[in-house]
Scaffold this motif. Structure first.
Motif, PDB file in Angstrom:
ATOM      1  N   ARG A 241      73.770 -23.623   8.233  1.00 18.89           N
ATOM      2  CA  ARG A 241      72.704 -24.056   9.146  1.00 18.89           C
ATOM      3  C   ARG A 241      72.865 -25.528   9.524  1.00 18.89           C
ATOM      4  NH1 ARG A 241      67.049 -22.652   6.982  1.00 18.89           N
ATOM      5  NH2 ARG A 241      67.900 -20.610   7.441  1.00 18.89           N
TER       6      ARG A 241
ATOM      7  N   ALA B 272      75.697 -29.701   0.334  1.00 21.01           N
ATOM      8  CA  ALA B 272      75.600 -28.253   0.169  1.00 21.01           C
ATOM      9  C   ALA B 272      76.937 -27.671  -0.274  1.00 21.01           C
ATOM     10  CB  ALA B 272      75.140 -27.603   1.463  1.00 21.01           C
TER      11      ALA B 272
ATOM     12  N   ILE C  76      73.973 -20.809   2.790  1.00 17.62           N
ATOM     13  CA  ILE C  76      73.192 -20.601   4.010  1.00 17.62           C
ATOM     14  C   ILE C  76      72.758 -21.950   4.590  1.00 17.62           C
ATOM     15  CG2 ILE C  76      71.013 -19.675   4.922  1.00 17.62           C
ATOM     16  CD1 ILE C  76      71.349 -17.374   2.893  1.00 17.62           C
ATOM     17  N   GLY C  77      72.335 -22.855   3.718  1.00 21.52           N
ATOM     18  CA  GLY C  77      71.951 -24.197   4.168  1.00 21.52           C
ATOM     19  C   GLY C  77      73.115 -24.969   4.756  1.00 21.52           C
TER      20      GLY C  77
ATOM     21  N   THR D 277      77.302 -28.344  -3.909  1.00 24.73           N
ATOM     22  CA  THR D 277      76.420 -27.433  -4.635  1.00 24.73           C
ATOM     23  C   THR D 277      77.020 -26.035  -4.720  1.00 24.73           C
ATOM     24  OG1 THR D 277      74.497 -28.687  -3.883  1.00 24.73           O
ATOM     25  CG2 THR D 277      74.097 -26.457  -4.693  1.00 24.73           C
ATOM     26  N   VAL D 278      77.585 -25.565  -3.617  1.00 26.53           N
ATOM     27  CA  VAL D 278      78.214 -24.243  -3.615  1.00 26.53           C
ATOM     28  C   VAL D 278      79.382 -24.222  -4.591  1.00 26.53           C
ATOM     29  CG1 VAL D 278      79.589 -22.643  -2.222  1.00 26.53           C
ATOM     30  CG2 VAL D 278      77.469 -23.575  -1.315  1.00 26.53           C
TER      31      VAL D 278
ATOM     32  N   LEU E 178      72.087 -17.101  -6.997  1.00 26.64           N
ATOM     33  CA  LEU E 178      71.083 -17.230  -5.936  1.00 26.64           C
ATOM     34  C   LEU E 178      71.084 -18.639  -5.345  1.00 26.64           C
ATOM     35  CD1 LEU E 178      68.092 -15.222  -7.435  1.00 26.64           C
ATOM     36  CD2 LEU E 178      69.574 -14.564  -5.541  1.00 26.64           C
ATOM     37  N   ILE E 179      71.217 -19.658  -6.199  1.00 26.28           N
ATOM     38  CA  ILE E 179      71.297 -21.036  -5.721  1.00 26.28           C
ATOM     39  C   ILE E 179      72.526 -21.216  -4.844  1.00 26.28           C
ATOM     40  CG2 ILE E 179      71.649 -23.430  -6.453  1.00 26.28           C
ATOM     41  CD1 ILE E 179      69.930 -22.747  -8.921  1.00 26.28           C
ATOM     42  N   THR E 180      73.644 -20.610  -5.259  1.00 27.66           N
ATOM     43  CA  THR E 180      74.879 -20.706  -4.483  1.00 27.66           C
ATOM     44  C   THR E 180      74.714 -20.081  -3.103  1.00 27.66           C
ATOM     45  OG1 THR E 180      76.160 -20.604  -6.519  1.00 27.66           O
ATOM     46  CG2 THR E 180      77.325 -20.126  -4.486  1.00 27.66           C
ATOM     47  N   ILE E 181      74.100 -18.913  -3.053  1.00 25.29           N
ATOM     48  CA  ILE E 181      73.904 -18.234  -1.769  1.00 25.29           C
ATOM     49  C   ILE E 181      72.993 -19.054  -0.858  1.00 25.29           C
ATOM     50  CG2 ILE E 181      72.875 -16.184  -0.694  1.00 25.29           C
ATOM     51  CD1 ILE E 181      73.869 -14.628  -3.202  1.00 25.29           C
ATOM     52  N   LEU E 182      71.910 -19.591  -1.396  1.00 24.15           N
ATOM     53  CA  LEU E 182      70.998 -20.403  -0.590  1.00 24.15           C
ATOM     54  C   LEU E 182      71.664 -21.687  -0.108  1.00 24.15           C
ATOM     55  CD1 LEU E 182      67.663 -19.963  -2.552  1.00 24.15           C
ATOM     56  CD2 LEU E 182      68.274 -19.003  -0.325  1.00 24.15           C
ATOM     57  N   ALA E 183      72.478 -22.305  -0.957  1.00 23.38           N
ATOM     58  CA  ALA E 183      73.189 -23.519  -0.550  1.00 23.38           C
ATOM     59  C   ALA E 183      74.217 -23.218   0.535  1.00 23.38           C
ATOM     60  CB  ALA E 183      73.869 -24.165  -1.757  1.00 23.38           C
TER      61      ALA E 183
END
Length: 60
Positions: A20, A33, A16-17, A36-37, A9-14
């Protein structure tokens, strides 16, 4: 297994960030980011693989 899901979940949010911030041309944030990914993505994949192959709790 819950740790692998949280990392995923952290990977997916990073990711997306990163997308963006890439659109805003904020490359410093894209770099962090991306790191982090890479890190959390690697740990999530390895945790899920270890759970599948060794039945949880095993190390690869």
């Amino acid at each position: 297994m819950a740790l692998g899901v949280i990392f995923l979940l952290i990977t997916i949010l990073a990711f997306i960030g990163a997308v963006r911030e890439f659109k805003k041309k904020n490359f410093f944030a894209v770099g962090f980011a991306g790191i982090t990914v890479a890190v959390f993505g690697w740990f999530s994949v390895r945790t899920i693989v270890a759970f599948i192959m060794y039945g949880g709790g095993g190390t690869v």
